[in-house]
Scaffold this motif. Structure first.
Motif, PDB file in Angstrom:
ATOM      1  N   ALA A   1      32.724  68.674  -5.773  1.00 30.63           N
ATOM      2  CA  ALA A   1      34.178  68.739  -5.890  1.00 30.63           C
ATOM      3  C   ALA A   1      34.804  69.655  -4.834  1.00 30.63           C
ATOM      4  CB  ALA A   1      34.575  69.205  -7.281  1.00 30.63           C
TER       5      ALA A   1
ATOM      6  N   TYR B   1      33.633  58.694  -2.356  1.00 31.01           N
ATOM      7  CA  TYR B   1      34.637  59.642  -2.836  1.00 31.01           C
ATOM      8  C   TYR B   1      34.658  60.865  -1.924  1.00 31.01           C
ATOM      9  CZ  TYR B   1      34.517  56.926  -7.154  1.00 31.01           C
ATOM     10  OH  TYR B   1      34.578  55.916  -8.080  1.00 31.01           O
TER      11      TYR B   1
ATOM     12  N   THR C   1      33.460  64.612 -12.426  1.00 33.73           N
ATOM     13  CA  THR C   1      34.404  63.905 -11.566  1.00 33.73           C
ATOM     14  C   THR C   1      34.255  62.398 -11.766  1.00 33.73           C
ATOM     15  OG1 THR C   1      32.959  63.582  -9.640  1.00 33.73           O
ATOM     16  CG2 THR C   1      34.078  65.728  -9.844  1.00 33.73           C
ATOM     17  N   GLU C   2      35.218  61.677 -11.215  1.00 36.73           N
ATOM     18  CA  GLU C   2      35.136  60.223 -11.294  1.00 36.73           C
ATOM     19  C   GLU C   2      33.907  59.698 -10.555  1.00 36.73           C
ATOM     20  OE1 GLU C   2      38.463  58.302  -9.440  1.00 36.73           O
ATOM     21  OE2 GLU C   2      38.722  59.908  -7.980  1.00 36.73           O
TER      22      GLU C   2
ATOM     23  N   GLU D   1      39.137  65.451  -3.403  1.00 32.97           N
ATOM     24  CA  GLU D   1      40.200  64.540  -3.816  1.00 32.97           C
ATOM     25  C   GLU D   1      39.823  63.691  -5.022  1.00 32.97           C
ATOM     26  OE1 GLU D   1      41.345  62.278  -0.421  1.00 32.97           O
ATOM     27  OE2 GLU D   1      41.918  64.030   0.766  1.00 32.97           O
ATOM     28  N   ALA D   2      38.565  63.720  -5.407  1.00 27.27           N
ATOM     29  CA  ALA D   2      38.126  62.952  -6.571  1.00 27.27           C
ATOM     30  C   ALA D   2      38.743  63.521  -7.837  1.00 27.27           C
ATOM     31  CB  ALA D   2      36.605  62.978  -6.678  1.00 27.27           C
ATOM     32  N   LYS D   3      39.114  62.649  -8.754  1.00 28.39           N
ATOM     33  CA  LYS D   3      39.645  63.110 -10.033  1.00 28.39           C
ATOM     34  C   LYS D   3      38.588  63.932 -10.755  1.00 28.39           C
ATOM     35  CE  LYS D   3      42.753  59.153 -10.632  1.00 28.39           C
ATOM     36  NZ  LYS D   3      43.086  57.969 -11.455  1.00 28.39           N
ATOM     37  N   ARG D   4      39.024  65.013 -11.362  1.00 23.52           N
ATOM     38  CA  ARG D   4      38.087  65.957 -11.965  1.00 23.52           C
ATOM     39  C   ARG D   4      38.602  66.378 -13.338  1.00 23.52           C
ATOM     40  NH1 ARG D   4      36.204  71.814  -9.334  1.00 23.52           N
ATOM     41  NH2 ARG D   4      35.679  72.820 -11.309  1.00 23.52           N
ATOM     42  N   TRP D   5      37.662  66.522 -14.280  1.00 22.59           N
ATOM     43  CA  TRP D   5      37.982  66.999 -15.616  1.00 22.59           C
ATOM     44  C   TRP D   5      37.012  68.121 -15.987  1.00 22.59           C
ATOM     45  CZ3 TRP D   5      37.029  62.013 -14.171  1.00 22.59           C
ATOM     46  CH2 TRP D   5      38.107  61.121 -14.193  1.00 22.59           C
ATOM     47  N   ASP D   6      37.414  68.968 -16.891  1.00 22.21           N
ATOM     48  CA  ASP D   6      36.516  69.979 -17.445  1.00 22.21           C
ATOM     49  C   ASP D   6      36.010  69.489 -18.797  1.00 22.21           C
ATOM     50  OD1 ASP D   6      36.614  71.898 -15.405  1.00 22.21           O
ATOM     51  OD2 ASP D   6      38.588  72.572 -16.106  1.00 22.21           O
TER      52      ASP D   6
END
Length: 267
Positions: free
Chosen positions: A94, A23, A41-42, A27-32
């Motif tokens: 991230a 990854y 992150t993913e 650019e990795a998908k990230r959530w809080d």
């Protein structure tokens, strides 16, 4: 401790590094996470999924505690437990930094007996097993020989120097440095690059467990902020801060800390 626990953790760390490095952090998908618990992150989830499949299969009787797995009381009845942080320093990951780590440990009846901290993008593999010393990339490591706190380099975030944490309201003098990963901070104290580290906030076990054994096997001292020894696999898996270093610097910091001061939100 089964003799192969450390080799199992090393293999798991190598596989984790392979996954995470696929990854690109920014650019990795990230959530809080809910409740201000920080980002995920993913890559964190992919590493955790691999570990949660691999490690319990290799050690069916071990409990499981991971930052990215919903906690279960089942681990409390296990003599041994995996304590896992799939990626320590997720914010750094991230942002595209190389200063993040995989931090894996096995604890037996509350004491860590095998540990790995791996920074794949820095090619640093820190390892320790109870009674067998600590190493980085296979070379034995030892804590610093610094004896003067005023000239020592100490890893600490700025909030730790707030006056109310220290007796007489005055923080001790030392050279302050910082690294975003708690696991990496502990590893850099274990290898002698820094004299000590401290964090006065409540700290999750998965951030600390591997570094606890590294410090002890490298000849150092590590406790919570009240000088109590660290125990793991607690019902609420959080520790009351961490202070680590060689014995002289650890004692110097503990002598200046106010054990009754409130914790802090920052690192």
């Amino acid at each position: 401790m089964p003799a192969t626990d450390l080799s199992l953790l090393v293999k798991a760390a190598e596989l984790a590094g392979d996954i995470a490095c696929r990854y690109t952090g920014p650019e990795a998908k990230r959530w809080d996470k809910p409740g201000g618990a920080g980002p995920v992150t993913e890559a964190d989830l992919a590493v955790n999924a691999m570990l949660e499949d691999m490690l319990p299969k290799a050690r069916p009787g071990y409990g499981w505690l991971s930052e990215e797995t919903e906690d279960s009381e089942a681990r409390l009845s296990c003599e041994r437990v995996f304590i896992i942080d799939p990626i320590d320093g997720t914010r750094s990951f991230a942002e595209g930094s190389r200063t993040w780590a995989h931090s894996f440990a096995v604890a037996e009846q509350g004491e860590v007996t095998a540990a790995v901290i791996y920074l794949p993008q820095r090619e640093l593999m820190y390892t320790a097993a109870k009674g067998r010393g600590a190493a980085c990339n296979g070379t034995p490591i030892h804590v610093s020989t610094d004896t003067e706190l005023a000239s020592a380099e100490v890893l600490a975030a700025k909030p730790n120097l707030q006056a109310h944490h220290w007796l007489n309201g005055t923080p001790p003098e030392f050279i302050r440095s910082y690294r975003p990963s708690l696991a990496y901070r502990l590893a850099k104290v274990a290898d002698g690059r820094f004299g000590a580290m401290l964090t006065l906030r409540p700290s999750w076990e998965w951030d600390i467990a591997a570094g606890d054994l590294l410090i002890r096997e490298a000849g150092g001292a590590i406790t919570d902020r009240t000088a109590s020894l660290l125990r793991f696999n607690n019902p609420h898996p959080r520790l009351n801060g961490v202070v680590a270093g060689n014995s002289t610097l650890h004692q110097a910091l503990m002598a200046r800390l106010d054990p009754d001061s409130p914790g802090i939100a920052g690192h």
